[in-house]
Write a protein that holds these residues in place. Structure first.
Motif, PDB file in Angstrom:
ATOM      1  N   ASN A  45      43.339  20.479  30.375  1.00 54.27           N
ATOM      2  CA  ASN A  45      43.580  20.225  31.813  1.00 54.27           C
ATOM      3  C   ASN A  45      43.794  18.736  32.072  1.00 54.27           C
ATOM      4  O   ASN A  45      44.688  18.325  32.830  1.00 54.27           O
ATOM      5  CB  ASN A  45      42.395  20.754  32.613  1.00 54.27           C
ATOM      6  N   THR A  46      43.009  17.927  31.372  1.00 52.79           N
ATOM      7  CA  THR A  46      43.143  16.470  31.541  1.00 52.79           C
ATOM      8  C   THR A  46      44.488  15.980  31.006  1.00 52.79           C
ATOM      9  O   THR A  46      45.179  15.177  31.645  1.00 52.79           O
ATOM     10  CB  THR A  46      41.996  15.751  30.812  1.00 52.79           C
TER      11      THR A  46
ATOM     12  N   ASN B  46      47.240  17.015  33.408  1.00 50.12           N
ATOM     13  CA  ASN B  46      47.220  16.206  34.639  1.00 50.12           C
ATOM     14  C   ASN B  46      47.881  14.851  34.442  1.00 50.12           C
ATOM     15  O   ASN B  46      48.512  14.317  35.343  1.00 50.12           O
ATOM     16  CB  ASN B  46      45.788  16.023  35.124  1.00 50.12           C
TER      17      ASN B  46
ATOM     18  N   GLU C 219      51.369  11.786  40.358  1.00 47.69           N
ATOM     19  CA  GLU C 219      50.152  11.522  41.118  1.00 47.69           C
ATOM     20  C   GLU C 219      50.540  11.278  42.577  1.00 47.69           C
ATOM     21  O   GLU C 219      51.449  10.495  42.865  1.00 47.69           O
ATOM     22  CB  GLU C 219      49.433  10.303  40.555  1.00 47.69           C
TER      23      GLU C 219
ATOM     24  N   SER D 286      46.545  24.514  47.026  1.00 46.01           N
ATOM     25  CA  SER D 286      45.697  24.592  45.827  1.00 46.01           C
ATOM     26  C   SER D 286      45.666  26.021  45.292  1.00 46.01           C
ATOM     27  O   SER D 286      45.810  26.993  46.042  1.00 46.01           O
ATOM     28  CB  SER D 286      44.277  24.129  46.148  1.00 46.01           C
TER      29      SER D 286
ATOM     30  N   ARG E 298      44.351  23.883  40.648  1.00 47.08           N
ATOM     31  CA  ARG E 298      45.644  23.252  40.432  1.00 47.08           C
ATOM     32  C   ARG E 298      46.317  23.060  41.803  1.00 47.08           C
ATOM     33  O   ARG E 298      46.117  23.871  42.705  1.00 47.08           O
ATOM     34  CB  ARG E 298      46.535  24.094  39.527  1.00 47.08           C
ATOM     35  N   TYR E 299      47.141  21.981  41.925  1.00 44.57           N
ATOM     36  CA  TYR E 299      47.721  21.634  43.221  1.00 44.57           C
ATOM     37  C   TYR E 299      49.253  21.662  43.113  1.00 44.57           C
ATOM     38  O   TYR E 299      49.830  21.188  42.118  1.00 44.57           O
ATOM     39  CB  TYR E 299      47.257  20.244  43.657  1.00 44.57           C
TER      40      TYR E 299
ATOM     41  N   GLN F  84      54.075  21.148  40.541  1.00 47.60           N
ATOM     42  CA  GLN F  84      52.632  20.933  40.397  1.00 47.60           C
ATOM     43  C   GLN F  84      52.384  19.440  40.410  1.00 47.60           C
ATOM     44  O   GLN F  84      53.129  18.659  39.810  1.00 47.60           O
ATOM     45  CB  GLN F  84      52.112  21.556  39.096  1.00 47.60           C
TER      46      GLN F  84
ATOM     47  N   ARG G 253      49.171  16.148  40.835  1.00 46.59           N
ATOM     48  CA  ARG G 253      47.738  15.827  40.697  1.00 46.59           C
ATOM     49  C   ARG G 253      47.332  14.878  41.803  1.00 46.59           C
ATOM     50  O   ARG G 253      48.112  14.000  42.197  1.00 46.59           O
ATOM     51  CB  ARG G 253      47.419  15.243  39.332  1.00 46.59           C
TER      52      ARG G 253
ATOM     53  N   ASP H 115      42.793   9.930  42.478  1.00 44.88           N
ATOM     54  CA  ASP H 115      41.315   9.869  42.499  1.00 44.88           C
ATOM     55  C   ASP H 115      40.838   9.057  43.689  1.00 44.88           C
ATOM     56  O   ASP H 115      41.470   8.072  44.068  1.00 44.88           O
ATOM     57  CB  ASP H 115      40.814   9.245  41.196  1.00 44.88           C
TER      58      ASP H 115
END
Length: 577
Positions: free
Chosen positions: A49-50, A53, A58, A521, A529-530, A572, A574, A577
């Motif tokens: 998943n990381t 992403n 972003e 989402s 997931r977005y 898709q 991400r 943060d």
């Protein structure tokens, strides 16, 4: 032998031990590889998943809100003076010194330029023009006086002709009887002459016809039976020719031709007899006609001489006229005399008017000379001028000349903005947006760092570009502003409360219209997931940072405002943060 057997057994045991050890090592290697593979698989499973992403765009998001929004129109334009004053000179001068600079504030009467007294092309041209005008004026004074000697002589001659006609009329009245008889004799002679002339022509044509044996143009009254006799000759000649031809043919054929010869001789005798009769009659008639022609010619000559003598005696034509004709001639000569007198009077009047017009032209030329003299004097005084001063107070917008340059008439040396008249700024906006503002609205000056500039909407007018639907907003600008300053304006269009307000950067537009990208989402075994989702919207109002929209969106939705890479609907993404 026993020793060999034991030895072999020992070797077999050692071989078995070696094989077992090798199998054990292989198993250990496979086990180690399997453990490593499972470990890597486990690591990839936990960090998939990381990794995924890291490959996604972003995004930055903001939550849609509701509330109050003040719509604004942004624009910028160059500040222009409402009224400018162009500094010009009437003549050509040499700039000695420039006493101002662009942006300088000046008062009425401030010295702008000092000029030298060099040669002036305008003065030289004006002096040359004056000389030409003076020469033209002097030429206009050289006019010959009116001369009527030829007209007076014509009148004198016409009077003499009239007097002579009267005398002839009087003489004709006294000798009317003898003159009438002479005139009748003259007219009778002319009639007889015409008859004799016609007779002469007929005789001449008949004699010519006899000489040529062609009686088509002959007068029948003079030819007698000559045409008949000539026809007999022609017929006898034809008969003879036919008989002789027959005779000749028989001879050539060797046949008996005695009868034919006798016939031909008979025909020849008849032909000769016809010719003799024709020639004798022809000679007789021709001689008679010639004698008649001589007599007619004598009569014609006699009549012509008498007619000529009469016409010669009446060469002036007066005696040949009747009294009525002589009186008519007198009337005609009287009218001719009167017309000459009237024409002379008319000419004198026309010449008098022409003289007056000429005098007016002379006076006009004299006035032109005086006017040009004034121009020369004015230019001479201007050449002595040493300073050019401002007629108004204001700010120097531009200086268009350098020291040492020669001025050109009607071209501005400098432009002075009359500051008391204020400044204005024009911006072009969409026609629909222009409907949302009103004259008198005060706009915010965005680049008003000193806070002393104000802009008020003074006029809304159509765009000067043909077919354009835009409008031009004209603002009156006051405060600390100079001509040429760029002014950024923000014009309020009214405030309102809206259900959904999003950042202005979140609104996009393509061929299908305007839209925003919201964040949707979706749950998965490895977490949420977005995805980007397109929502078509209508922009209701906007200010510098936000837009009020309507559509399938609510104030709790998150909209994408920025992304590290291009984002399309259903991509898709991400979250930042």
């Amino acid at each position: 032998m026993n020793e060999n057997t034991e030895k072999n057994k020992a070797e077999e045991v050692n071989a078995e031990k070696s094989s077992a050890a090798m199998i054990s090592r292989k198993r250990e290697i496979i086990k180690t590889i399997l453990i490593i593979f499972l470990a890597v698989l486990l690591v990839l499973t936990f960090f998939s998943n990381t990794i995924m992403n890291k490959s996604l765009a972003e995004i930055s998001t903001e939550c849609a809100t509701s509330g109050k929004l003040t719509e604004r129109i942004r624009g910028s334009g160059m500040a222009e003076s409402n009224q400018s004053y162009e500094v010009k000179t009437d003549g050509s001068k040499i700039i000695d010194k420039i006493c101002i600079k662009t942006g300088q504030e000046i008062e009425k009467g401030t010295v702008l330029f000092t000029v030298g007294t060099g040669e002036s092309p305008e003065l030289t041209e004006a002096e040359n023009a004056l000389s030409a005008l003076e020469l033209d004026y002097q030429k206009s004074l050289l006019v010959l006086p009116a001369d009527y000697s030829s007209e007076n002589q014509a009148i004198k001659n016409a009077q003499a002709d009239l007097n002579a006609a009267i005398a002839k009329r009087n003489s004709a009245a006294e000798n009317q009887g003898s003159a009438q008889a002479a005139l009748e004799r003259y007219n009778q002679n002319k009639a007889v002459l015409q008859q004799k002339t016609d007779e002469q022509a007929k005789l001449q044509s008949t004699v010519a016809a006899i000489d040529t044996d062609d009686y088509a143009s002959a007068a029948v009254e003079y030819t007698g039976n000559l045409p008949v006799l000539y026809s007999s000759v022609v017929a006898a000649e034809a008969d003879y020719n036919a008989a002789f031809q027959l005779y000749s043919q028989l001879i050539s054929e060797g046949r008996d031709a005695s009868a034919a010869k006798a016939d031909a001789d008979s025909k020849a005798a008849q032909r000769d007899s016809a010719k003799s009769a024709y020639e004798a009659e022809k000679s007789t008639i021709r001689d008679s006609l010639v004698n008649q022609m001589m007599n007619v010619n004598q009569e014609i000559n006699s009549l012509s001489a008498e007619i000529t003598a009469y016409e010669s005696s009446q060469a002036d034509g007066g005696a040949a006229m009747t009294l009525d004709e002589l009186n008519a001639d007198i009337d005609a000569k009287q009218r001719a005399l009167e017309e000459l007198v009237i024409a002379l009077e008319k000419t004198k009047k026309e010449n008098n008017i022409t003289s007056q017009i000429s005098n007016l032209d002379i006076e006009a030329k004299k006035a032109e000379v005086e006017k040009q003299k004034a121009v020369v004097e004015k230019l001479k005084k201007e050449c002595e001028t040493t300073e050019i001063k401002s007629e108004y107070s204001g700010i120097v917008a531009s200086v268009n000349i350098k020291p040492g340059d020669t001025t050109v008439p009607e071209e501005p040396l400098a432009v002075i903005d009359i500051s008391s008249e204020g400044y204005r700024v024009q911006i072009t906006v969409d026609g629909e947006k222009a409907k949302k503002v009103k004259v008198g609205t005060e706009a915010e000056v965005v680049n008003n760092w000193g806070g002393e500039i104000k802009a008020v909407l003074a006029e809304i007018k159509n765009d000067t570009i043909s077919g354009s639907k835009n409008r031009i907003l004209v603002f009156d600008v006051t405060g600390d502003v100079d001509s040429g300053t760029n002014i950024d304006l923000s014009i309020p269009c009214g405030s309102g409360n809206y259900d959904v307000i999003v950042p202005k950067s979140a609104v996009y537009e393509d061929k299908n219209g305007k839209f925003v990208l919201t964040v949707r989402s979706k749950s998965s075994p490895l977490g949420n997931r977005y995805f980007a989702e397109r929502v078509n919207v209508e922009v209701l109002a906007s200010d510098e940072t936000s837009s009020a929209v309507s559509g399938d969106i609510s104030m709790s939705d998150y909209v994408i405002t920025a992304a590290s890479a291009p984002v399309k609907p259903n991509d898709q993404v991400r979250m930042k943060d």
